[in-house]
Scaffold this motif. Structure first.
Motif, PDB file in Angstrom:
ATOM      1  N   UNK A 108       0.738  -1.212  -0.051  1.00  0.00           N
ATOM      2  CA  UNK A 108       0.057  -0.058   0.064  1.00  0.00           C
ATOM      3  C   UNK A 108       0.859   1.183  -0.116  1.00  0.00           C
ATOM      4  N   UNK A 109       0.720   2.072  -0.803  1.00  0.00           N
ATOM      5  CA  UNK A 109       1.405   3.653  -0.998  1.00  0.00           C
ATOM      6  C   UNK A 109       0.473   4.508  -0.417  1.00  0.00           C
ATOM      7  N   UNK A 110       0.916   5.310   0.387  1.00  0.00           N
ATOM      8  CA  UNK A 110       0.241   6.429   0.865  1.00  0.00           C
ATOM      9  C   UNK A 110       1.187   7.838   1.190  1.00  0.00           C
ATOM     10  N   UNK A 111       0.509   8.795   0.944  1.00  0.00           N
ATOM     11  CA  UNK A 111       0.953  10.296   1.323  1.00  0.00           C
ATOM     12  C   UNK A 111       1.418  10.418   2.848  1.00  0.00           C
ATOM     13  N   UNK A 112       2.750  10.936   3.220  1.00  0.00           N
ATOM     14  CA  UNK A 112       3.132  11.109   4.368  1.00  0.00           C
ATOM     15  C   UNK A 112       3.101  12.628   4.871  1.00  0.00           C
ATOM     16  N   UNK A 113       3.050  13.031   5.866  1.00  0.00           N
ATOM     17  CA  UNK A 113       3.054  14.506   6.357  1.00  0.00           C
ATOM     18  C   UNK A 113       4.461  14.735   7.140  1.00  0.00           C
ATOM     19  N   UNK A 114       5.463  14.834   6.427  1.00  0.00           N
ATOM     20  CA  UNK A 114       6.939  14.862   7.134  1.00  0.00           C
ATOM     21  C   UNK A 114       6.984  16.195   7.720  1.00  0.00           C
ATOM     22  N   UNK A 115       7.744  16.325   8.954  1.00  0.00           N
ATOM     23  CA  UNK A 115       7.808  17.684   9.419  1.00  0.00           C
ATOM     24  C   UNK A 115       9.138  18.109   9.163  1.00  0.00           C
ATOM     25  N   UNK A 116      10.333  17.309   9.510  1.00  0.00           N
ATOM     26  CA  UNK A 116      11.941  17.692   9.029  1.00  0.00           C
ATOM     27  C   UNK A 116      12.492  16.573   9.131  1.00  0.00           C
ATOM     28  N   UNK A 117      13.896  16.460   8.845  1.00  0.00           N
ATOM     29  CA  UNK A 117      14.621  15.518   8.662  1.00  0.00           C
ATOM     30  C   UNK A 117      15.424  15.515  10.162  1.00  0.00           C
ATOM     31  N   UNK A 118      15.834  14.283  10.685  1.00  0.00           N
ATOM     32  CA  UNK A 118      16.559  14.159  11.938  1.00  0.00           C
ATOM     33  C   UNK A 118      17.465  12.970  11.534  1.00  0.00           C
ATOM     34  N   UNK A 119      19.015  13.435  11.388  1.00  0.00           N
ATOM     35  CA  UNK A 119      20.064  12.557  10.953  1.00  0.00           C
ATOM     36  C   UNK A 119      19.468  11.771   9.537  1.00  0.00           C
ATOM     37  N   UNK A 120      19.520  10.658   9.720  1.00  0.00           N
ATOM     38  CA  UNK A 120      18.990   9.966   8.255  1.00  0.00           C
ATOM     39  C   UNK A 120      17.752   9.360   8.267  1.00  0.00           C
ATOM     40  N   UNK A 121      16.482  10.081   8.862  1.00  0.00           N
ATOM     41  CA  UNK A 121      15.428   9.939   9.033  1.00  0.00           C
ATOM     42  C   UNK A 121      14.460  11.040   8.694  1.00  0.00           C
ATOM     43  N   UNK A 122      12.998  10.818   8.616  1.00  0.00           N
ATOM     44  CA  UNK A 122      12.153  11.750   8.654  1.00  0.00           C
ATOM     45  C   UNK A 122      11.263  11.839   9.968  1.00  0.00           C
ATOM     46  N   UNK A 123      10.847  12.821  10.325  1.00  0.00           N
ATOM     47  CA  UNK A 123      10.126  12.850  11.414  1.00  0.00           C
ATOM     48  C   UNK A 123       8.519  13.086  10.739  1.00  0.00           C
ATOM     49  N   UNK A 124       7.739  12.130  11.035  1.00  0.00           N
ATOM     50  CA  UNK A 124       6.476  12.234  10.270  1.00  0.00           C
ATOM     51  C   UNK A 124       5.377  12.391  11.482  1.00  0.00           C
ATOM     52  N   UNK A 125       4.277  13.364  11.108  1.00  0.00           N
ATOM     53  CA  UNK A 125       3.455  13.519  12.241  1.00  0.00           C
ATOM     54  C   UNK A 125       2.146  12.766  11.815  1.00  0.00           C
ATOM     55  N   UNK A 126       1.754  12.201  10.731  1.00  0.00           N
ATOM     56  CA  UNK A 126       0.428  11.542  10.513  1.00  0.00           C
ATOM     57  C   UNK A 126       0.862  10.720   9.373  1.00  0.00           C
ATOM     58  N   UNK A 127      -0.127   9.824   9.178  1.00  0.00           N
ATOM     59  CA  UNK A 127      -0.034   8.731   8.037  1.00  0.00           C
ATOM     60  C   UNK A 127       0.730   7.259   8.445  1.00  0.00           C
TER      61      UNK A 127
END
Length: 406
Positions: A336-355
């Motif tokens: 399943x592919x979905x859209x993500x609400x990313x806030x900012x990058x932290x190191x090699x990760x994305x901080x995601x608020x929802x989804x």
């Protein structure tokens, strides 16, 4: 007649051959129509769980000395000697230069003699004032004579006070011939050598002392980030970590400085030209690794985002609209592919608020080979936080049978 019958085929043999040929053709068509058995695509996934995430800001900064003192002479004269090693550590009160003290010693001696003369005049004036006081009390002297004697005594006492001040001034000037260190710190090279003429409070500093332990780092922050930070705290997205906010440093070499600092203050005004304000952090500097003027990257912990998800950047892509997307494997083993609400990058990760939900599986390798709705086989892996690369496979699991049935 019998020979002809032997050479001619039987009337029952031809239909039999045709029947066998038809049967073989049917078998070949049935085999061609059957689809081939294909294995499922195998993908690597990470299992996502919510966690408190420290929100940091990496900002450019410049190192500055904790204290700076420019050493200048306070009297005129010839430098007689330099008593420090350039580039060394000095303590408050250490003698750095000696200016020729001979004229100032002579001035002090003269002032002391003038004080003694004034004190002797006071003694004589005191005796005279006492004598006229007795004569006046016995009506043998006039009040005018008594008043004149008292005035002379007061004048002599004032001369003594002035002489004492001159002595103190001469003593101070003589002490100024020894130029001392006003603060602890590392001293720079000397601007002048012995034999040079110096003047009081001259424009050219003899040398400069900088206190390097502790040391300051001044960083700039945009007013936009400040407002966003305050909004996140007000909305509950961030939990402020307190007044003693930890600060880390990254040096020009890419290495992290081995000492943690703390925020000292932030300016109360915004620069109207750049829209930024300055923040100062203080760091221990026991090994003198940090020197004034160095450029560094300061990593400031702004707060903590509770119950947040960190998604590896290798598992997040972009669609044609520029939105962040991720491919997940559902409980039924389908993509399943979905859209993500990313806030900012932290190191090699994305901080995601929802989804994202707890326990979901994000595809981090092999996602380009699959599409939404496709059934896949998954292998759970872990990610190296430092590099963002796959580190190890924790376990293997099949979301569905290894073959597709038609």
């Amino acid at each position: 007649m019998s020979a002809q019958r032997a050479r001619s085929p039987s009337r029952f043999a031809l239909p039999g051959l045709l029947l066998c040929a038809t049967a073989l053709a049917g078998c070949n068509q049935e085999k061609a129509a059957a689809p081939p058995v294909q294995p499922q695509v195998q993908v690597s996934v990470v299992v996502l769980h919510p966690q408190p995430v420290a929100i940091t800001a990496e900002l450019p900064g410049r190192v500055s000395a904790n204290l700076v003192a420019e050493v200048r002479p306070q009297v005129n004269g010839i430098i007689k000697s330099r008593l420090f090693k350039e580039g060394s550590e000095v303590k408050t009160g250490d003698v750095l230069y000696e200016i020729d003290p001979a004229p100032y010693q002579a001035t002090l001696d003269s002032a002391v003699a003038a004080q003694q003369k004034a004190e002797a005049a006071v003694a004589n004036a005191q005796i005279r004032a006492n004598r006229y006081q007795e004569l006046f009390q016995r009506n043998a002297g006039s009040r005018q004579d008594m008043d004149d004697a008292n005035a002379t005594l007061a004048q002599a006492q004032a001369d003594v006070a002035s002489a004492k001040a001159n002595v103190e001034t001469a003593r101070i000037n003589l002490a100024y011939t020894k130029v001392t260190a006003p603060i602890d710190g590392r001293i720079d090279k000397s601007a002048l050598t012995p034999g040079a003429l110096v003047t009081a409070n001259q424009a050219t500093a003899l040398t400069t002392i900088r206190k390097l332990e502790p040391i300051n780092v001044d960083v700039t922050q945009s007013s936009t980030n400040l407002l966003r930070f305050r909004d996140d705290i007000a909305s509950g997205k961030l939990r402020f970590t307190g007044l003693n906010v930890a600060v880390k440093l990254k040096l020009d070499t890419g290495t992290e400085y081995n000492q943690s600092g703390k925020l000292e203050f932030a300016e109360a005004n915004i620069d109207p030209t750049t829209g930024t304000f300055s923040v100062r952090a203080e760091f221990p500097n026991p090994d003198r690794i940090l020197l004034p003027g160095m450029f560094v990257r300061a990593v400031i912990q702004e707060g903590v985002a509770e119950n947040s998800f960190l998604l590896p950047q290798r598992g997040v892509g972009r669609n044609t609209k520029g939105e962040a997307t991720g491919k997940f494997v559902g409980p039924d083993g389908k993509v399943e592919e979905r859209v993500l609400a990313t806030r900012r990058n932290i190191g090699n990760n994305w901080l995601v608020d929802s989804g994202v939900k707890d326990g979901e599986q994000l595809i981090v390798e092999g996602g380009q080979l699959v599409r939404s709705g496709q059934t896949v086989t998954v292998s759970e892996v872990s990610i190296d936080e430092a590099t963002g690369e796959l580190k190890s496979a924790n376990r293997r699991a099949e979301a569905s049978p290894s073959t597709v049935k038609n």
